[in-house]
Design a protein around this motif. Structure first.
Motif, PDB file in Angstrom:
ATOM      1  N   ILE A 471       0.715  -0.169 -11.893  1.00 23.82           N
ATOM      2  CA  ILE A 471       1.115   0.845 -11.067  1.00 23.82           C
ATOM      3  C   ILE A 471       2.154   1.339 -11.208  1.00 23.82           C
ATOM      4  O   ILE A 471       2.631   2.370 -10.520  1.00 23.82           O
ATOM      5  CB  ILE A 471       1.554  -0.287  -9.926  1.00 23.82           C
ATOM      6  CG1 ILE A 471       1.846   0.607  -8.755  1.00 23.82           C
ATOM      7  CG2 ILE A 471       2.470  -0.853 -10.553  1.00 23.82           C
ATOM      8  CD1 ILE A 471       1.668   0.173  -7.016  1.00 23.82           C
ATOM      9  N   ASP A 494      -0.287  -4.555 -10.595  1.00 25.15           N
ATOM     10  CA  ASP A 494       1.007  -5.084 -10.800  1.00 25.15           C
ATOM     11  C   ASP A 494       1.408  -5.194 -11.706  1.00 25.15           C
ATOM     12  O   ASP A 494       0.199  -5.902 -12.555  1.00 25.15           O
ATOM     13  CB  ASP A 494       2.010  -5.631  -9.554  1.00 25.15           C
ATOM     14  CG  ASP A 494       1.024  -7.276  -9.696  1.00 25.15           C
ATOM     15  OD1 ASP A 494       0.169  -7.100 -10.248  1.00 25.15           O
ATOM     16  OD2 ASP A 494       1.147  -7.545  -7.922  1.00 25.15           O
ATOM     17  N   HIS A 498      -2.511  -8.568 -10.654  1.00 24.89           N
ATOM     18  CA  HIS A 498      -3.236  -7.956  -9.257  1.00 24.89           C
ATOM     19  C   HIS A 498      -3.198  -7.442  -8.532  1.00 24.89           C
ATOM     20  O   HIS A 498      -2.484  -5.832  -8.514  1.00 24.89           O
ATOM     21  CB  HIS A 498      -1.706  -9.465  -8.476  1.00 24.89           C
ATOM     22  CG  HIS A 498      -1.897 -10.259  -8.765  1.00 24.89           C
ATOM     23  ND1 HIS A 498      -0.922 -11.304  -8.446  1.00 24.89           N
ATOM     24  CD2 HIS A 498      -2.737 -11.369  -9.294  1.00 24.89           C
ATOM     25  CE1 HIS A 498      -1.930 -12.939  -9.032  1.00 24.89           C
ATOM     26  NE2 HIS A 498      -2.451 -12.614  -9.245  1.00 24.89           N
ATOM     27  N   TYR A 499      -3.497  -7.522  -7.393  1.00 21.08           N
ATOM     28  CA  TYR A 499      -4.191  -5.900  -6.756  1.00 21.08           C
ATOM     29  C   TYR A 499      -2.933  -4.997  -6.000  1.00 21.08           C
ATOM     30  O   TYR A 499      -2.087  -5.827  -5.664  1.00 21.08           O
ATOM     31  CB  TYR A 499      -4.964  -5.843  -5.127  1.00 21.08           C
ATOM     32  CG  TYR A 499      -5.041  -5.051  -5.037  1.00 21.08           C
ATOM     33  CD1 TYR A 499      -5.910  -3.852  -4.685  1.00 21.08           C
ATOM     34  CD2 TYR A 499      -5.101  -4.981  -2.954  1.00 21.08           C
ATOM     35  CE1 TYR A 499      -6.292  -2.424  -4.201  1.00 21.08           C
ATOM     36  CE2 TYR A 499      -4.912  -3.854  -2.018  1.00 21.08           C
ATOM     37  CZ  TYR A 499      -5.592  -2.806  -3.577  1.00 21.08           C
ATOM     38  OH  TYR A 499      -5.613  -1.378  -2.342  1.00 21.08           O
ATOM     39  N   ALA A 500      -2.657  -3.410  -6.205  1.00 23.79           N
ATOM     40  CA  ALA A 500      -1.484  -2.964  -5.647  1.00 23.79           C
ATOM     41  C   ALA A 500      -1.784  -2.036  -4.891  1.00 23.79           C
ATOM     42  O   ALA A 500      -1.021  -1.326  -4.151  1.00 23.79           O
ATOM     43  CB  ALA A 500      -0.869  -2.735  -6.905  1.00 23.79           C
ATOM     44  N   ARG A 520       2.974   4.309  -8.605  1.00 28.16           N
ATOM     45  CA  ARG A 520       3.752   3.680  -8.149  1.00 28.16           C
ATOM     46  C   ARG A 520       3.457   4.821  -6.611  1.00 28.16           C
ATOM     47  O   ARG A 520       3.331   4.680  -5.678  1.00 28.16           O
ATOM     48  CB  ARG A 520       4.874   3.236  -7.501  1.00 28.16           C
ATOM     49  CG  ARG A 520       5.386   2.217  -7.390  1.00 28.16           C
ATOM     50  CD  ARG A 520       6.829   1.754  -7.328  1.00 28.16           C
ATOM     51  NE  ARG A 520       6.706   1.318  -7.927  1.00 28.16           N
ATOM     52  CZ  ARG A 520       6.324  -0.042  -8.655  1.00 28.16           C
ATOM     53  NH1 ARG A 520       5.962  -1.318  -7.049  1.00 28.16           N
ATOM     54  NH2 ARG A 520       6.376  -1.008  -9.636  1.00 28.16           N
ATOM     55  N   LYS A 525       1.023   3.623   1.504  1.00 26.58           N
ATOM     56  CA  LYS A 525       1.304   2.165   2.177  1.00 26.58           C
ATOM     57  C   LYS A 525       0.986   2.161   3.453  1.00 26.58           C
ATOM     58  O   LYS A 525       1.389   3.293   4.738  1.00 26.58           O
ATOM     59  CB  LYS A 525       2.716   2.145   2.897  1.00 26.58           C
ATOM     60  CG  LYS A 525       3.991   2.209   1.133  1.00 26.58           C
ATOM     61  CD  LYS A 525       2.705   1.056   0.161  1.00 26.58           C
ATOM     62  CE  LYS A 525       3.520   0.876  -0.987  1.00 26.58           C
ATOM     63  NZ  LYS A 525       3.200  -0.610  -2.699  1.00 26.58           N
ATOM     64  N   GLN A 527      -1.038  -0.768   2.252  1.00 26.78           N
ATOM     65  CA  GLN A 527      -2.348  -0.653   2.022  1.00 26.78           C
ATOM     66  C   GLN A 527      -3.005  -1.941   2.115  1.00 26.78           C
ATOM     67  O   GLN A 527      -2.870  -3.270   2.589  1.00 26.78           O
ATOM     68  CB  GLN A 527      -2.402  -1.412  -0.086  1.00 26.78           C
ATOM     69  CG  GLN A 527      -1.810  -0.047  -0.728  1.00 26.78           C
ATOM     70  CD  GLN A 527      -3.423   1.136  -0.862  1.00 26.78           C
ATOM     71  OE1 GLN A 527      -4.695   0.143  -0.494  1.00 26.78           O
ATOM     72  NE2 GLN A 527      -3.251   1.897  -0.810  1.00 26.78           N
TER      73      GLN A 527
END
Length: 588
Positions: A471, A494, A498-500, A520, A525, A527
């Motif tokens: 990200i 991230d 992990h999922y970002a 990023r 947003k 998510q």
């Protein structure tokens, strides 16, 4: 002939037979008829064992019925807590040794595509047999349907049937069990349509009706079941418009009583589960309470088959009928609430007949200028209360038709049954079987096939090996790594992998000056991600909620497993809907 030829010959025959059954409605009907024969034999065996067990424990003549007895010796009532102890210990053993409760025919057809386990069915039948055989206020119909459906499911597994055909087979077997119990093929067939299959179509008529007819013929040839009880005809009664209106009013009363009974069973069951005593002993306590009620009247014992036969032609006073209604209702609620296994099929027929006769006598007692004959009201109440609890108005109406041969009376019963079931569906939403499943956390409201929805999960729909990026990666680097047209979406991770979020490649290439910018800034947003066990309806709801084109599938630790696109999920959903529509209409 060589050994290989001897082995290959039967295998080729079996393979050919399986191919014919899978491709031909005629051969499927033949297989369903075989299941009907098996259901008839199982019904005879279960019914005979339960009856002889009652004769042994309560000491009455084998030509009579338990609930028709005028008096029961108090010492013999110890059979009720003893039977409760057996049921409680077996339930404790099942809970310790197995995962989850046993699956009945409605749950199997709604969620499992008709696949039933032999152990589950044997356990349900054994517990129902003990409950009824020891005198608890429950019926054997659950065991009849379970045994018939299980035998049909085993045949379907052996023939490697498709999901839709398996469900038809299970419905045919269960309906055949009910048809054999009542000597009424149309009653059994419509029980299969309304309760077990949840639908009616041209493709299901021949297998279901064939199985019910075969079961009835087998039972009538092996044992004179005939009519389940002597139904009085209403031929001498004028079926005028007022009678139908009053029958509809009786349907309203039966609907309200049905809702009260089902809610009280759940309430007592919840209280019993919370009571500070070993769970294995709770059915024994329920048996002791029912034994106390038997001192008030033996008619509360068992399903009430013998009592119904007597009360339909009796001249009981209004006060006596009300007394029996309260006592039988309490006995059935206590039996089921404390853990006895069985159903309310016949108990609701018995209770409904009492309610109907009380309804008819009420007009006479009030010296009303209008009224309904108590015999007609008894039959209308019988079908209405049973339809409200079981959720099968046509089944109960055909039961009246097949046992009275009176079309005018059947029309009045149908009016009462439809009114009763409509009110229950509107104000309550469940039949007794689906209400019990609802209390366990299920959301089904009928036996209509929804299992495929749960099998079509995000974990099965997702595309693996999804391209990923950090990200905090530079946007210019990202554009070089993923040229326009190479992929549509990239999953951002991230620092802990992990999922970002999900990045749309086309949007990144729309940025003309990526210098100093990172991925990023391209992640929308908020998510949202999908859990792998979410079903297709929940997935589609997530797409509607987020307005996203693609969502990531993430496990509980935040690790990305794959992605699902809205277009692919919508296409698969439509394909499954079309497949189920074709099965429902008999096109496949």
């Amino acid at each position: 002939m060589s050994l290989v030829e001897r082995i290959a010959g039967p295998r080729l025959v079996i393979t050919s037979l399986r191919r014919r059954v899978r491709s031909s409605e005629v051969w499927l009907t033949v297989l369903a008829i075989c299941a009907g024969v098996a259901a008839a034999v199982a019904t005879l065996v279960i019914g005979r064992i339960a009856h002889h067990l009652q004769v042994l424990l309560y000491g009455f003549d084998s030509n009579e019925r338990l609930s028709a007895q005028q008096w029961i010796a108090p010492m013999r009532l110890l059979a009720l807590p003893l039977g409760g102890l057996i049921v409680g210990l077996s339930a404790w053993w099942w809970k310790k040794s197995r995962v989850g409760p046993p699956v009945d025919v409605v749950e199997a057809n709604a969620l499992l595509g008709g696949r039933m386990g032999l152990r589950d069915s044997a356990f349900i039948c054994a517990q129902t047999l003990v409950s009824n055989g020891f005198g608890a206020s429950v019926g054997l119909e659950a065991a009849y349907a379970q045994a018939g459906g299980s035998s049909a499911s085993l045949m379907g597994k052996w023939m490697h049937l498709r999901r839709g055909d398996m469900r038809i087979m299970v419905a045919a077997g269960a309906g055949a069990g009910i048809a054999a119990a009542f000597g009424a093929p149309l009653t059994g067939a419509f029980y299969a349509f309304e309760v077990v299959l949840g639908s009616y179509s041209a493709g299901t008529i021949a297998p279901v009706v064939g199985a019910s007819l075969a079961a009835t013929l087998i039972v009538n040839s092996l044992h004179n079941f005939g009519e389940p009880f002597p139904m009085p005809s209403a031929g001498a009664v004028t079926m005028d418009p007022a009678t139908y209106v009053l029958a509809a009013g009786l349907g309203v009363i039966c609907a309200l009583l049905a809702i009260v009974i089902m809610r009280l069973v759940a309430l007592l069951e919840r209280w019993a589960n919370a009571a500070p005593m070993p769970s294995a002993l709770k059915p024994a306590l329920g048996g002791a309470l029912v034994a106390l009620m038997v001192l008030g009247s033996p008619q509360v014992l068992s399903s009430g088959r013998g009592a119904l036969a007597n009360d339909l032609v009796s001249t009981l006073a209004l006060s006596a009928l009300i007394y029996l209604i309260v006592l039988k209702t309490m006995a059935s609620i206590v039996s089921l609430g404390f853990g006895f296994r069985g159903g309310l099929f016949f108990a609701s027929l018995f209770l409904g007949s009492l309610v109907g006769r009380a309804y008819g006598l009420g007009f006479i007692a009030a010296a009303s200028p209008i009224g309904i004959d108590p015999a007609v009201a008894g039959l209308a109440g019988m079908s209405a209360l049973a339809a409200a609890i079981i959720g099968a108005p046509m089944t109960m109406s055909f039961l009246v038709l097949e046992t009275t041969r009176d079309f005018g009376l059947t029309a009045a019963c149908l009016a009462a049954s439809v009114i009763a079931m409509t009110i229950v569906r509107e104000r309550f939403g469940y039949s007794f079987s689906t209400w019990r499943l609802h209390l366990r956390g299920e959301t089904i409201r009928s036996a209509h096939d929804v299992g495929w929805l749960r099998q079509l999960t995000a974990g099965k729909l997702m595309r693996r090996n999804t391209p990923t990026t950090r990200i905090d990666a530079a946007l210019a680097e990202f554009k070089n790594r993923f040229p326009l047209g190479s992929v549509k979406f990239v999953v951002a991770l991230d620092e802990a992998d992990h999922y970002a979020g999900v990045v749309r490649v086309a949007l990144t290439h729309a940025v003309t000056d990526p210098a100093g910018k990172t991925v990023r800034e391209m992640v929308p947003k908020p998510q949202e991600a999908l859990a792998p066990d979410l079903n297709i309806k929940e997935i589609m709801a997530a797409f509607d909620r987020t307005q996203a084109d693609e969502l990531a599938v993430v496990d509980a630790d935040g690790v990305v497993l794959g992605t699902v696109t809205e277009a692919y999920a919508t296409r698969r959903y439509a394909e499954e809907l079309e497949k189920n529509r074709r099965e429902l209409t008999g096109e496949v």
